[in-house]
Design a protein around this motif. Sequence first.
Motif, PDB file in Angstrom:
ATOM      1  N   LYS A   1      23.402 -60.904  16.307  1.00  0.00           N
ATOM      2  CA  LYS A   1      24.712 -60.279  16.100  1.00  0.00           C
ATOM      3  C   LYS A   1      24.639 -58.759  16.034  1.00  0.00           C
ATOM      4  O   LYS A   1      25.556 -58.066  16.483  1.00  0.00           O
ATOM      5  N   VAL A   2      23.560 -58.227  15.452  1.00  0.00           N
ATOM      6  CA  VAL A   2      23.485 -56.772  15.260  1.00  0.00           C
ATOM      7  C   VAL A   2      22.645 -56.075  16.325  1.00  0.00           C
ATOM      8  O   VAL A   2      22.523 -54.842  16.313  1.00  0.00           O
TER       9      VAL A   2
ATOM     10  N   SER B   1      35.029 -51.396  10.940  1.00  0.00           N
ATOM     11  CA  SER B   1      33.628 -51.296  11.362  1.00  0.00           C
ATOM     12  C   SER B   1      33.554 -50.605  12.716  1.00  0.00           C
ATOM     13  O   SER B   1      34.556 -50.439  13.403  1.00  0.00           O
TER      14      SER B   1
ATOM     15  N   ARG C   1      24.333 -53.206  18.330  1.00  0.00           N
ATOM     16  CA  ARG C   1      24.637 -52.079  17.446  1.00  0.00           C
ATOM     17  C   ARG C   1      23.372 -51.328  17.053  1.00  0.00           C
ATOM     18  O   ARG C   1      23.337 -50.100  17.054  1.00  0.00           O
ATOM     19  N   LEU C   2      22.322 -52.065  16.683  1.00  0.00           N
ATOM     20  CA  LEU C   2      21.065 -51.428  16.300  1.00  0.00           C
ATOM     21  C   LEU C   2      20.509 -50.569  17.429  1.00  0.00           C
ATOM     22  O   LEU C   2      20.005 -49.465  17.203  1.00  0.00           O
TER      23      LEU C   2
ATOM     24  N   HIS D   1      16.874 -57.953   4.800  1.00  0.00           N
ATOM     25  CA  HIS D   1      16.740 -56.914   5.836  1.00  0.00           C
ATOM     26  C   HIS D   1      15.632 -55.952   5.436  1.00  0.00           C
ATOM     27  O   HIS D   1      15.638 -55.412   4.330  1.00  0.00           O
TER      28      HIS D   1
ATOM     29  N   LEU E   1      28.067 -60.966   7.586  1.00  0.00           N
ATOM     30  CA  LEU E   1      27.881 -59.562   7.911  1.00  0.00           C
ATOM     31  C   LEU E   1      29.161 -58.780   7.638  1.00  0.00           C
ATOM     32  O   LEU E   1      30.267 -59.281   7.850  1.00  0.00           O
TER      33      LEU E   1
ATOM     34  N   ASP F   1      31.113 -50.133  16.448  1.00  0.00           N
ATOM     35  CA  ASP F   1      30.071 -50.720  17.289  1.00  0.00           C
ATOM     36  C   ASP F   1      28.850 -49.810  17.397  1.00  0.00           C
ATOM     37  O   ASP F   1      27.832 -50.206  17.949  1.00  0.00           O
TER      38      ASP F   1
ATOM     39  N   GLU G   1      24.700 -48.390   9.267  1.00  0.00           N
ATOM     40  CA  GLU G   1      25.890 -48.826  10.004  1.00  0.00           C
ATOM     41  C   GLU G   1      27.061 -47.940   9.627  1.00  0.00           C
ATOM     42  O   GLU G   1      27.132 -47.387   8.531  1.00  0.00           O
TER      43      GLU G   1
ATOM     44  N   TYR H   1      25.776 -47.246  15.836  1.00  0.00           N
ATOM     45  CA  TYR H   1      24.824 -47.238  14.734  1.00  0.00           C
ATOM     46  C   TYR H   1      24.106 -45.897  14.733  1.00  0.00           C
ATOM     47  O   TYR H   1      23.921 -45.279  15.779  1.00  0.00           O
TER      48      TYR H   1
ATOM     49  N   THR I   1      21.421 -63.376  12.698  1.00  0.00           N
ATOM     50  CA  THR I   1      21.763 -62.014  12.287  1.00  0.00           C
ATOM     51  C   THR I   1      21.228 -60.999  13.281  1.00  0.00           C
ATOM     52  O   THR I   1      21.941 -60.073  13.695  1.00  0.00           O
TER      53      THR I   1
END
Length: 303
Positions: A223-224, A120, A227-228, A296, A36, A122, A76, A124, A220
């Motif tokens: 992990k996201v 990056s 944020r999503l 994705h 990622l 955190d 993102e 979104y 995945t």
Amino acid sequence: MPTAFPQVRVGEPICHDRIVVFPLFSDETKPVDYVLAADAIEAKQIVVEEISEAGSVPNLSVTNDSDHRVLFLEGEQLVGAKQNRILNTSLLVAAKSKTTIPVSCVEQGRWGFKSKHFGSSDSYSPSKIRSALKASVSGSLSRGAGHTSDQGRIWQEVATRHREHDVTSGTAAMEDIFEARKGKLAELQKRFAYVPGATGVAIALGNKLVAVDMFDKPTTCHKVWERLLSGVLLDSLVAEQSTEQVEPKQVEEFVSRIRNAPWLPSPSVGEGEEVRAETDDGVYASALYLADDLVHGSVAVAD
């Protein structure tokens, strides 16, 4: 090449106040090898920077010196350099390569270096920014103009979010809204923990489904996950109350409708193949595949 989402099983909803989060599960997805972007940036495996000293609002440069392809996700946020940006589409940057990636500005009032490279974030994109992004990029692709967004519309949506949350920002930065609501968002995140095994998520505000995301593997999605959710959690702080709530059956029907929509190939950025679909009632979908395996897939619903 597949042209639809995988079959999904909708898990038990997680509900709080206006928000309903549905974990999604699929046996059709196969894991793809990538890192990622957020992890690669933190590990200094890639460098994300302006394309030149002068810079270009809709484009950034990514240098990947690692032995792994790197996945960037639509919506993102990348922070730093001359101004903060969001990704216009999901894409895979090949190992040992340099790629120009399409982005949109979410910090209209700054055009000067804060740092040489991007970091990056955190946070979104909120759902209305995300739907404006996906709709305008899909329109641009249909005209043969590439993965370009309607930048003016993105700025308008960011400005609207500032007004809704009564947040003042010297540079009109989307990130400043998240920073101002940091405490409330942290409390909300505790109520929506990742559900083990989920390869995707559908999120609703009251009686409206606003976003769906599917990935190739649970790691995945895990992990996201936070944020999503961050963008829709931010939306929820100013959303209208509703006596109705989206039910799992509605999510199943929605995903089925997207699966059966007319999907068309689009030029991809980086590795893999991209397909897109849209419906007459303002639903926009895209999916990134590598060797017939979904990496994705995402859906945004117009306001």
